[in-house]
Design an enzyme around this catalytic site. Structure first.
Site, PDB file in Angstrom:
ATOM      1  N   HIS A  85       0.802  -1.172   0.011  1.00 22.83           N
ATOM      2  CA  HIS A  85      -0.022  -0.042   0.128  1.00 22.83           C
ATOM      3  C   HIS A  85       0.892   1.067   0.068  1.00 22.83           C
ATOM      4  CE1 HIS A  85      -3.462   2.730   0.781  1.00 22.83           C
ATOM      5  NE2 HIS A  85      -2.744   3.325   1.763  1.00 22.83           N
ATOM      6  N   ARG A 171     -15.647  12.010   6.923  1.00 26.00           N
ATOM      7  CA  ARG A 171     -14.312  12.556   7.207  1.00 26.00           C
ATOM      8  C   ARG A 171     -14.054  13.410   5.974  1.00 26.00           C
ATOM      9  NH1 ARG A 171     -10.158   8.052   7.536  1.00 26.00           N
ATOM     10  NH2 ARG A 171      -8.867   9.746   7.745  1.00 26.00           N
ATOM     11  N   LYS A 190      -8.272  -2.037   5.596  1.00 25.27           N
ATOM     12  CA  LYS A 190      -8.357  -2.471   4.304  1.00 25.27           C
ATOM     13  C   LYS A 190      -7.257  -3.447   4.107  1.00 25.27           C
ATOM     14  CE  LYS A 190      -8.527   1.573   2.071  1.00 25.27           C
ATOM     15  NZ  LYS A 190      -9.160   2.553   3.149  1.00 25.27           N
TER      16      LYS A 190
END
Length: 448
Positions: A85, A171, A190
């Site tokens: 990521h 958010r 995730k």
């Protein structure tokens, strides 16, 4: 025990207190089922951003987000399973290099990616620039491709961490994105739900990144690594610079072409070569070494790096990328002739330097915004992107230029857009009398 009240939880966080795991779970579950109002959740998030969340709260919130949906079961894969990521940047096509590199060395990569928003690019948008490429895959298809090819890059399914999707949407419209704990719990929920035993992170810092300073990026990396460890995953992070675009191509087809061309050439080594290739090789090295350790095998990083360089140099990694593209319906001819297969913008405008000097700055965020304005990015979710447009840089910080040297090529849909982007780019590239080439890989963060 009495039922918690949202107002009491909000007040506790407003006053700087720590909210226990049970209360956090009640609050999130209540927001999903409507018991807790949008206003109450927004107030809680703002209180947390202003007063701070503890590391324990970040871990608890991650567990709550993961538990809100499915966890992808990768136990049928022979492994080691590795996920990667990046916290987002400009010209960051590392996934297109890291996934096939790891797969070529025996790891299996299931990468669930997102789409670009604002000045940052999205891996799914890049892959969809390849004619025929499918990224909306079922869980069964994802596992089948990972098993046969070794890597797959697909869209996240709606069943994984639905609570994070709902919280992030809130958010985004309440100015509560910029919280280390909230970012870490969103990212790691995730990654944990995606099922890999090993997670390698690229935490960006600088002008084009969420984390403006190196200190902030290191703190985020440490929190993410600790959350991964608490969840029983091997997790390691690189902190890398994003003050200038990582790759030369900024735009979806341009970034795919650059990745293919890099894998078609020699691997980086001895400080020479592409900064994008350098970061990709380091991420793959960490992922392979940690993945081998998770599988109980030899995990010497230098051996992992040597193995990856050999597969890069031999063309096996490029072949693996082609197999993944073919398995996902894409035109595999892109591996041989990327500039012919990928969509091309009708206008390509050269941008040249009016005077000579040394490049002292190529601001990442501003370059990304120029590419987005050309159509390579989206201002709002749901906007369409033009895969062909963008910016192709010819220079980076530390380059010495003569007057008239090419700074970039703008790829645009029409002359007016090309002229505007070219003028903005010429003003952005700063020239001076001297500048050292800055480091790109700044720090490795791991437990112990």
């Amino acid at each position: 025990m009495s039922t918690p009240r949202a107002v009491d939880i909000i007040a506790r966080k407003r006053d700087g207190g720590e909210v226990d795991a049970e209360s956090l779970a009640w609050l999130v579950d209540g927001y999903l089922d409507g018991t807790v109002s949008e206003g109450q959740m927004a107030a809680f998030l703002m209180a947390g951003v202003l007063r701070g969340f503890s590391d324990a709260e970040a871990r608890w919130l991650t567990e709550i987000l993961v538990a809100s949906g499915d966890v992808l079961d990768l136990s049928s894969l022979r492994g080691p399973t590795v996920d990667k990521h990046s916290t987002g940047g400009v010209g960051d096509g590392t996934t297109l290099l890291v996934a096939p590199l790891l797969a070529s060395a025996g790891a299996q990569v299931v990468k669930l990616s997102g789409r670009g928003l604002g000045h940052t690019g999205g891996t799914l948008d890049k892959l969809e620039a390849i004619p025929g490429m499918r990224v909306e895959l079922s869980s069964e298809e994802v596992l089948a491709i990972a098993d046969s090819v070794g890597c797959v890059v697909a869209a996240q399914t709606g069943e994984l961490v639905p609570a994070d999707r709902e919280l992030y949407a809130l958010r985004d419209v309440t100015a509560t994105v910029a919280s280390r704990a909230l970012i870490a719990s969103s990212v790691m929920s995730k990654k944990i739900a995606a099922g890999a035993d090993t997670i390698v992170l690229d935490v960006k810092t600088g002008d084009g990144a969420f984390m403006a300073t190196r200190e902030e990026a290191v703190a985020l990396a440490r929190l993410c690594v600790s959350i991964g460890d608490a969840a029983g995953r091997r997790c390691v992070a690189l902190v890398t610079a994003m003050d200038q675009p990582l790759g030369r191509g900024i735009g979806n087809a341009l970034e795919v072409a650059e990745a293919v061309e890099l894998l078609s050439g020699p691997p980086p080594g001895d400080g020479a070569g592409s900064r994008l290739a350098e970061v990709a090789l380091e991420l793959a090295t960490l992922g392979l070494a940690e993945g081998r350790a998770a599988a109980g095998a030899d995990h010497d990083p230098e051996q992992a790096r040597a193995d990856l360089r050999e597969r890069w140099a031999s063309g096996v990694a490029l072949e693996t990328l082609g197999r993944m593209i073919g398995a996902q319906g894409g035109d595999v001819a892109v591996i041989e002739q990327p500039r012919r297969v990928l969509p091309q913008a009708p206008v390509q405008r050269s941008v040249t330097a009016l005077e000579g000097g040394v490049v002292t700055a190529v601001p990442a965020r501003a370059v990304g915004e120029i590419a987005a304005a050309l159509g390579a990015g989206r201002a709002r979710k749901g906007d369409t992107v033009d895969p062909a447009v963008g910016v192709e840089l010819r220079v980076e910080v530390g380059d010495e230029l003569e007057p008239g040297a090419e700074l970039a090529v703008v790829h645009a849909r029409d002359d007016a857009a090309a002229d505007e982007a070219a003028a903005r780019l010429r003003d952005l590239v700063a020239l001076g009398t001297a500048a050292e080439r800055p480091a790109t890989v700044l720090e490795t963060v791991a437990l112990g």
